[in-house]
Design a protein around this motif. Structure first.
Motif, PDB file in Angstrom:
ATOM      1  N   ALA A  73       0.901  -0.815   0.200  1.00  0.00           N
ATOM      2  CA  ALA A  73       0.103   0.221  -0.142  1.00  0.00           C
ATOM      3  C   ALA A  73      -0.072   1.497   0.106  1.00  0.00           C
ATOM      4  N   ASN A  74       2.351   1.241  -0.087  1.00  0.00           N
ATOM      5  CA  ASN A  74       2.929   2.447  -0.766  1.00  0.00           C
ATOM      6  C   ASN A  74       3.040   3.377   0.775  1.00  0.00           C
ATOM      7  N   GLY A  75       3.092   2.216   2.253  1.00  0.00           N
ATOM      8  CA  GLY A  75       3.330   3.065   3.555  1.00  0.00           C
ATOM      9  C   GLY A  75       4.542   2.886   4.134  1.00  0.00           C
ATOM     10  N   VAL A  76       5.521   2.609   3.193  1.00  0.00           N
ATOM     11  CA  VAL A  76       6.780   2.199   3.732  1.00  0.00           C
ATOM     12  C   VAL A  76       7.890   2.233   3.094  1.00  0.00           C
ATOM     13  N   ASP A  77       8.997   3.514   3.151  1.00  0.00           N
ATOM     14  CA  ASP A  77      10.110   3.257   1.852  1.00  0.00           C
ATOM     15  C   ASP A  77      11.188   2.754   2.438  1.00  0.00           C
ATOM     16  N   TYR A  91      16.578 -19.460   1.297  1.00  0.00           N
ATOM     17  CA  TYR A  91      17.407 -18.396   0.605  1.00  0.00           C
ATOM     18  C   TYR A  91      16.796 -17.920   0.268  1.00  0.00           C
ATOM     19  N   ALA A  92      15.699 -18.351  -0.515  1.00  0.00           N
ATOM     20  CA  ALA A  92      14.594 -18.557  -1.704  1.00  0.00           C
ATOM     21  C   ALA A  92      13.073 -17.512  -0.834  1.00  0.00           C
ATOM     22  N   TYR A  93      13.394 -17.792   0.042  1.00  0.00           N
ATOM     23  CA  TYR A  93      12.519 -16.952   0.570  1.00  0.00           C
ATOM     24  C   TYR A  93      12.640 -15.225   1.027  1.00  0.00           C
ATOM     25  N   GLN A  94      14.187 -15.634   1.578  1.00  0.00           N
ATOM     26  CA  GLN A  94      15.200 -13.814   1.334  1.00  0.00           C
ATOM     27  C   GLN A  94      14.945 -13.302  -0.443  1.00  0.00           C
ATOM     28  N   VAL A  95      14.950 -13.651  -0.993  1.00  0.00           N
ATOM     29  CA  VAL A  95      15.100 -12.961  -2.709  1.00  0.00           C
ATOM     30  C   VAL A  95      14.057 -13.373  -2.723  1.00  0.00           C
ATOM     31  N   LEU A  96      13.058 -13.762  -1.881  1.00  0.00           N
ATOM     32  CA  LEU A  96      11.840 -13.526  -3.279  1.00  0.00           C
ATOM     33  C   LEU A  96      10.944 -12.350  -1.500  1.00  0.00           C
ATOM     34  N   LEU A  97      11.877 -11.617  -0.750  1.00  0.00           N
ATOM     35  CA  LEU A  97      10.795 -10.658   0.204  1.00  0.00           C
ATOM     36  C   LEU A  97      11.804  -9.452  -0.419  1.00  0.00           C
ATOM     37  N   ILE A  98      12.849 -10.160  -0.603  1.00  0.00           N
ATOM     38  CA  ILE A  98      13.434  -8.921  -0.937  1.00  0.00           C
ATOM     39  C   ILE A  98      12.747  -7.985  -2.219  1.00  0.00           C
ATOM     40  N   ASP A  99      12.810  -8.899  -3.482  1.00  0.00           N
ATOM     41  CA  ASP A  99      11.948  -8.767  -4.275  1.00  0.00           C
ATOM     42  C   ASP A  99      10.549  -8.193  -4.828  1.00  0.00           C
ATOM     43  N   GLU A 100      10.292  -8.696  -3.071  1.00  0.00           N
ATOM     44  CA  GLU A 100       8.704  -8.118  -3.321  1.00  0.00           C
ATOM     45  C   GLU A 100       8.843  -6.252  -3.000  1.00  0.00           C
ATOM     46  N   MET A 101      10.008  -6.194  -1.704  1.00  0.00           N
ATOM     47  CA  MET A 101      10.301  -4.653  -1.379  1.00  0.00           C
ATOM     48  C   MET A 101      10.617  -4.381  -2.641  1.00  0.00           C
ATOM     49  N   TYR A 102      11.514  -4.503  -3.233  1.00  0.00           N
ATOM     50  CA  TYR A 102      12.010  -3.583  -4.559  1.00  0.00           C
ATOM     51  C   TYR A 102      10.486  -3.757  -5.543  1.00  0.00           C
ATOM     52  N   ARG A 103      10.348  -4.629  -6.059  1.00  0.00           N
ATOM     53  CA  ARG A 103       8.827  -3.524  -6.824  1.00  0.00           C
ATOM     54  C   ARG A 103       7.905  -3.089  -6.147  1.00  0.00           C
ATOM     55  N   CYS A 104       7.738  -2.944  -4.759  1.00  0.00           N
ATOM     56  CA  CYS A 104       6.503  -1.887  -4.099  1.00  0.00           C
ATOM     57  C   CYS A 104       7.422  -0.553  -3.983  1.00  0.00           C
TER      58      CYS A 104
END
Length: 393
Positions: A73-77, A91-104
């Motif tokens: 929801a764009n509530g974190v920068d 490791y797979a979860y780390q990559v998933l979360l980091i990529d998700e944060m970057y896309r947001c």
């Protein structure tokens, strides 16, 4: 974007209940807050996300779920995390979360290393993720083998707790050797329970009624005895001098039909446990309370009771039993047939869904719920939103 416009958030996690009790997560939070202040940012309490006692091997965590929703929801920068393994152990979860944060549009900052964009940075993140997975697997395997060795050596340290009738004495208090010590008053109650079932052939329900009438307290201090508690005591081989270790084993997490009452909707662990065959149990010597012959007679009586209880059963008769929870108290509904003997003509049987919390005998004579029972032919009322019950599925 200026520093005053950046919405900073922090995320911290510890895996075990022991770490939660010792406030291990506080050290993570202190380091994260110092880093946020050093970067000239302000941190709101609403943007502090903590998962205390949740495994990093699963992504289903309450605080992490809220963080991901807020990021979408764009509530974190900018997100601050102590290290990648606090975000996830795999490791797979780390990559998933980091990529998700970057896309947001969220910048992720780890305190133990800077997260760059070069192939070397990606390689370092991969290595850290694989090392975290390896360390977790190594710790679990070492712990499993160490406990099995200790159990085979006769150490009671591996047992989770002392059952009713015993008191656990630690190494410090036991002169360098941990052991179980008899609690004489409770041991007498244990002998009485085995006598009632093994010699008088009474039911477990009758045992609970007698214990409640005599005013005996359970191990946790409750004045009301539950049938499952007595059943577990009657099946425990510790009372004949051989406490069992390894009665369960870890398996893949099973799907729950409904949330456990009073527990978090999200499981804290990514695994479940299965019962292990009796032949694979490891016996640890402890003081004996009852005779082996009496214990064997009790086991035969329990099998006989189980056989008789199945004679009149005809399968699952109530569709929603155990799947519907009460909105008032959180206990589940069960099916019960009631005969209307007051009818002028032929008595008629009715089936009802009844909340467990309305059964006074389960709670020492005082019901904990005021909800009404519902006839099974009107079960659609569960989905009507009138306060009687709410379906989990």
């Amino acid at each position: 974007m200026t520093t005053n416009q950046i919405q900073a958030a922090i995320y911290a996690r510890v895996s075990t209940e022991q770490q939660t009790e010792t406030q291990t997560v506080a050290s993570q939070l202190a380091a994260l807050r110092l880093r946020v202040a050093a970067d000239g940012l302000k941190l709101c309490s609403e943007l502090t996300f903590i998962d205390a006692g949740y495994s990093g091997a699963t992504l289903v965590r309450p605080a992490l779920e809220r963080l991901r929703d807020l990021a979408f929801a764009n509530g974190v920068d900018r997100l601050y995390v102590h290290s990648p393994d606090r975000l996830a152990r795999k490791y797979a979860y780390q990559v998933l979360l980091i990529d998700e944060m970057y896309r947001c549009g969220v910048e992720v900052i780890f305190l133990n290393r800077e997260l760059g964009q070069s192939p070397e940075d990606d390689l370092l993140l991969q290595v850290q993720g694989m090392v975290a997975e390896y360390e977790r697997a190594k710790i679990m395997e070492r712990s499993r083998r160490g406990k099995r060795h200790a159990a085979k050596s006769g150490s009671v340290n591996v047992l989770s707790c002392a059952p009713y009738g015993y008191q656990y004495v630690s190494k410090a208090d036991g002169g360098g050797q941990a052991h179980f010590e008899l609690v004489l008053e409770q041991a007498q109650v244990v002998r009485q329970i085995f006598d009632w079932v093994g010699r008088e052939r009474v039911t477990i329900g009758e045992v609970c009624r007698r214990l409640n009438a005599d005013g005996h307290l359970t191990q946790t201090g409750k004045a009301v005895w539950d049938r499952s508690t007595v059943w577990g005591m009657l099946k425990n081989p510790a009372y004949i001098g051989f406490a069992a270790f390894g009665k369960t084993q870890v398996c893949s997490r099973r799907q729950r039909l409904r949330p456990i009452r009073g527990a978090s909707p999200q499981p804290r662990r990514d695994y479940s446990s299965n019962s292990v065959d009796v032949s694979e149990w490891i016996s640890v010597p402890v003081p004996k309370i009852v005779d082996e012959n009496l214990f064997a007679a009790v086991q035969e009586q329990l099998q006989e009771n189980q056989r008789r209880s199945r004679i009149g059963q005809r399968g699952a008769r109530y569709l929603l039993q155990g799947l519907v929870t009460c909105k008032l108290c959180g206990y589940t509904y069960y099916g019960k047939a009631i005969s209307n003997k007051s009818a002028k003509s032929k008595p008629k049987d009715y089936a009802y869904y009844r909340c467990i919390g309305t059964d006074a005998y389960r709670f020492g004579g005082n019901r904990v719920c005021s909800n009404t029972q519902v006839r099974t032919d009107r079960r659609a009322i569960f989905f009507g939103g009138d306060g009687i019950g709410n379906a989990v599925r």
